[in-house]
Design a protein around this motif. Structure first.
Motif, PDB file in Angstrom:
ATOM      1  N   ASP A 135       0.714  -1.100  -0.122  1.00  0.00           N
ATOM      2  CA  ASP A 135       0.022  -0.053   0.066  1.00  0.00           C
ATOM      3  C   ASP A 135       0.967   1.318   0.084  1.00  0.00           C
ATOM      4  O   ASP A 135       1.952   1.265   0.615  1.00  0.00           O
ATOM      5  CB  ASP A 135      -1.006  -0.015   1.100  1.00  0.00           C
ATOM      6  CG  ASP A 135      -2.074  -1.204   1.270  1.00  0.00           C
ATOM      7  OD1 ASP A 135      -2.459  -1.657   0.155  1.00  0.00           O
ATOM      8  OD2 ASP A 135      -2.363  -1.533   2.383  1.00  0.00           O
ATOM      9  N   PRO A 136       0.299   2.513  -0.891  1.00  0.00           N
ATOM     10  CA  PRO A 136       1.256   3.422  -0.696  1.00  0.00           C
ATOM     11  C   PRO A 136       1.325   4.219   0.656  1.00  0.00           C
ATOM     12  O   PRO A 136       0.151   4.060   1.210  1.00  0.00           O
ATOM     13  CB  PRO A 136       0.598   4.480  -1.876  1.00  0.00           C
ATOM     14  CG  PRO A 136      -0.761   3.809  -2.065  1.00  0.00           C
ATOM     15  CD  PRO A 136      -0.661   2.316  -1.527  1.00  0.00           C
ATOM     16  N   VAL A 137       2.250   4.872   0.947  1.00  0.00           N
ATOM     17  CA  VAL A 137       2.305   5.372   2.299  1.00  0.00           C
ATOM     18  C   VAL A 137       2.199   6.962   1.962  1.00  0.00           C
ATOM     19  O   VAL A 137       2.907   7.792   1.261  1.00  0.00           O
ATOM     20  CB  VAL A 137       3.737   5.377   3.020  1.00  0.00           C
ATOM     21  CG1 VAL A 137       3.692   6.307   4.102  1.00  0.00           C
ATOM     22  CG2 VAL A 137       3.947   4.043   3.129  1.00  0.00           C
ATOM     23  N   TRP A 138       0.810   7.429   2.405  1.00  0.00           N
ATOM     24  CA  TRP A 138       0.432   8.764   2.076  1.00  0.00           C
ATOM     25  C   TRP A 138       0.874   9.984   3.065  1.00  0.00           C
ATOM     26  O   TRP A 138       0.831   9.524   4.237  1.00  0.00           O
ATOM     27  CB  TRP A 138      -1.093   9.093   1.784  1.00  0.00           C
ATOM     28  CG  TRP A 138      -1.729   8.490   0.734  1.00  0.00           C
ATOM     29  CD1 TRP A 138      -2.068   7.027   0.901  1.00  0.00           C
ATOM     30  CD2 TRP A 138      -1.881   8.766  -0.636  1.00  0.00           C
ATOM     31  NE1 TRP A 138      -2.578   6.792  -0.627  1.00  0.00           N
ATOM     32  CE2 TRP A 138      -2.528   7.936  -1.498  1.00  0.00           C
ATOM     33  CE3 TRP A 138      -1.594   9.813  -1.139  1.00  0.00           C
ATOM     34  CZ2 TRP A 138      -2.807   7.809  -2.771  1.00  0.00           C
ATOM     35  CZ3 TRP A 138      -1.774  10.140  -2.618  1.00  0.00           C
ATOM     36  CH2 TRP A 138      -2.276   9.079  -3.299  1.00  0.00           C
ATOM     37  N   GLN A 139       1.206  11.053   2.510  1.00  0.00           N
ATOM     38  CA  GLN A 139       2.015  12.056   3.562  1.00  0.00           C
ATOM     39  C   GLN A 139       0.928  13.353   3.219  1.00  0.00           C
ATOM     40  O   GLN A 139       0.507  13.713   2.179  1.00  0.00           O
ATOM     41  CB  GLN A 139       3.157  12.429   2.843  1.00  0.00           C
ATOM     42  CG  GLN A 139       3.906  13.601   3.549  1.00  0.00           C
ATOM     43  CD  GLN A 139       5.027  14.166   3.128  1.00  0.00           C
ATOM     44  OE1 GLN A 139       5.797  13.306   2.799  1.00  0.00           O
ATOM     45  NE2 GLN A 139       5.419  15.235   2.845  1.00  0.00           N
ATOM     46  N   ASP A 140       0.248  13.773   4.447  1.00  0.00           N
ATOM     47  CA  ASP A 140      -0.847  14.746   4.247  1.00  0.00           C
ATOM     48  C   ASP A 140      -0.172  16.088   4.235  1.00  0.00           C
ATOM     49  O   ASP A 140       1.136  16.223   4.765  1.00  0.00           O
ATOM     50  CB  ASP A 140      -1.484  14.902   5.683  1.00  0.00           C
ATOM     51  CG  ASP A 140      -2.660  13.834   5.685  1.00  0.00           C
ATOM     52  OD1 ASP A 140      -3.043  13.330   4.771  1.00  0.00           O
ATOM     53  OD2 ASP A 140      -2.799  13.289   6.812  1.00  0.00           O
ATOM     54  N   VAL A 141      -0.575  17.030   3.359  1.00  0.00           N
ATOM     55  CA  VAL A 141       0.092  18.336   3.248  1.00  0.00           C
ATOM     56  C   VAL A 141      -1.194  19.481   3.189  1.00  0.00           C
ATOM     57  O   VAL A 141      -2.194  19.400   2.533  1.00  0.00           O
ATOM     58  CB  VAL A 141       0.644  18.664   1.749  1.00  0.00           C
ATOM     59  CG1 VAL A 141       0.974  19.814   1.424  1.00  0.00           C
ATOM     60  CG2 VAL A 141       1.596  17.323   1.618  1.00  0.00           C
ATOM     61  N   ALA A 142      -0.822  20.376   4.379  1.00  0.00           N
ATOM     62  CA  ALA A 142      -1.989  21.312   4.469  1.00  0.00           C
ATOM     63  C   ALA A 142      -1.881  22.448   3.245  1.00  0.00           C
ATOM     64  O   ALA A 142      -1.062  22.729   2.360  1.00  0.00           O
ATOM     65  CB  ALA A 142      -1.683  22.144   5.815  1.00  0.00           C
ATOM     66  N   PRO A 143      -2.993  23.305   2.827  1.00  0.00           N
ATOM     67  CA  PRO A 143      -3.078  24.049   1.831  1.00  0.00           C
ATOM     68  C   PRO A 143      -2.168  25.182   2.364  1.00  0.00           C
ATOM     69  O   PRO A 143      -1.868  25.619   3.311  1.00  0.00           O
ATOM     70  CB  PRO A 143      -4.578  24.528   2.087  1.00  0.00           C
ATOM     71  CG  PRO A 143      -5.228  23.987   3.157  1.00  0.00           C
ATOM     72  CD  PRO A 143      -4.427  22.989   3.663  1.00  0.00           C
ATOM     73  N   ALA A 144      -1.686  25.809   1.274  1.00  0.00           N
ATOM     74  CA  ALA A 144      -0.694  27.075   1.265  1.00  0.00           C
ATOM     75  C   ALA A 144      -1.646  28.431   0.990  1.00  0.00           C
ATOM     76  O   ALA A 144      -2.658  28.177   0.438  1.00  0.00           O
ATOM     77  CB  ALA A 144       0.278  26.808   0.339  1.00  0.00           C
ATOM     78  N   GLY A 145      -1.019  29.255   1.437  1.00  0.00           N
ATOM     79  CA  GLY A 145      -1.575  30.626   1.369  1.00  0.00           C
ATOM     80  C   GLY A 145      -1.364  31.285  -0.066  1.00  0.00           C
ATOM     81  O   GLY A 145      -2.001  32.111  -0.433  1.00  0.00           O
ATOM     82  N   GLY A 146      -0.178  30.808  -1.004  1.00  0.00           N
ATOM     83  CA  GLY A 146       0.140  31.443  -1.991  1.00  0.00           C
ATOM     84  C   GLY A 146      -0.300  30.656  -3.235  1.00  0.00           C
ATOM     85  O   GLY A 146      -1.221  30.002  -3.163  1.00  0.00           O
ATOM     86  N   CYS A 147       0.379  31.062  -4.457  1.00  0.00           N
ATOM     87  CA  CYS A 147      -0.144  30.384  -5.718  1.00  0.00           C
ATOM     88  C   CYS A 147       0.417  28.852  -5.721  1.00  0.00           C
ATOM     89  O   CYS A 147      -0.391  28.148  -6.468  1.00  0.00           O
ATOM     90  CB  CYS A 147       0.532  31.168  -6.705  1.00  0.00           C
ATOM     91  SG  CYS A 147       0.162  32.982  -6.857  1.00  0.00           S
ATOM     92  N   THR A 148       1.136  28.599  -5.018  1.00  0.00           N
ATOM     93  CA  THR A 148       1.732  27.103  -5.287  1.00  0.00           C
ATOM     94  C   THR A 148       1.854  26.538  -3.962  1.00  0.00           C
ATOM     95  O   THR A 148       1.830  27.307  -2.789  1.00  0.00           O
ATOM     96  CB  THR A 148       3.225  27.076  -5.851  1.00  0.00           C
ATOM     97  OG1 THR A 148       4.138  27.799  -5.129  1.00  0.00           O
ATOM     98  CG2 THR A 148       3.009  27.816  -7.412  1.00  0.00           C
ATOM     99  N   VAL A 149       1.885  25.276  -3.712  1.00  0.00           N
ATOM    100  CA  VAL A 149       2.277  24.277  -2.685  1.00  0.00           C
ATOM    101  C   VAL A 149       3.620  23.531  -2.859  1.00  0.00           C
ATOM    102  O   VAL A 149       3.571  23.109  -4.163  1.00  0.00           O
ATOM    103  CB  VAL A 149       1.127  23.266  -2.371  1.00  0.00           C
ATOM    104  CG1 VAL A 149       1.454  22.501  -1.031  1.00  0.00           C
ATOM    105  CG2 VAL A 149      -0.101  24.211  -2.227  1.00  0.00           C
TER     106      VAL A 149
END
Length: 192
Positions: A135-149
């Motif tokens: 199974d893939p190991v997922w890493q959570d990423v919070a939304p960013a405030g700018g144009c990119t993450v």
């Protein structure tokens, strides 16, 4: 019963053989008879109408000049890009575009912000595995405030091929109910 059928047949035979005159109807006013005025020539008697034909003109050959004579295409316009975002992202309509920089046992991934969604990302190893795939190991990423993450996936084996998967589960929906772009996938990448 048999007498009734014979009686009906005996009544209808004269009508079929002599037309409407057998019923005492006056046909002198019918437009397709010789006795009435007509807009075209009439031949035969009663119900047969004929007109003199006209010759079909001979076709004239036409030759093209080798140039396309179609209309020009309408101008193409795109949605405006936020001027504060330095990169103009273009991608397939269903995939979030990813930029990946390989590091020592890691991959740094950057993508455009997707409607304030949160994200999860994984690097899927590509070597062949016999039997059940891990199974893939997922890493959570919070939304960013700018144009990119941007995030970094670490703990990867150097020189091993990986494919990066990105999921943006809360991107929202368009007015027609279709989901905004919610997934991204890279080609094969190799950590240093």
């Amino acid at each position: 019963m048999r007498k009734t059928v014979l009686g009906v047949v005996a009544l209808l035979v004269p009508v079929f053989l002599s037309g409407c005159a057998a019923l005492g109807l006056d046909m002198s006013m019918h437009p397709n008879t010789e006795a009435s005025p007509s807009t075209g020539p009439v031949s035969g008697s009663g119900w047969i109408v004929g007109e003199t034909g006209k010759a079909t003109p001979s076709p004239t050959p036409t030759r093209g000049n080798g140039k396309y004579a179609g209309a020009s295409l309408p101008p193409v316009s795109f949605l405006p890009v936020d001027p504060s975002c330095p990169r103009n992202w273009t991608a397939e309509p269903v995939l979030i575009p990813l930029t990946i920089v390989a590091g020592a046992g890691s991959l740094t991934v950057t993508w455009p912000q997707q409607n304030g969604s949160n994200y999860r990302i994984t690097a899927v190893p590509q070597p062949l595995v016999s039997g059940k795939q891990p199974d893939p190991v997922w890493q959570d990423v919070a939304p960013a405030g700018g144009c990119t993450v941007t995030t970094t996936i670490s703990g990867l084996a150097s020189g091993t091929p990986y494919v990066v998967w990105l999921d943006a589960p809360k991107t929202g929906h368009w007015l027609d109910g279709a989901r905004h772009t919610y997934a991204g996938e890279s080609g094969v990448v190799y950590p240093n």
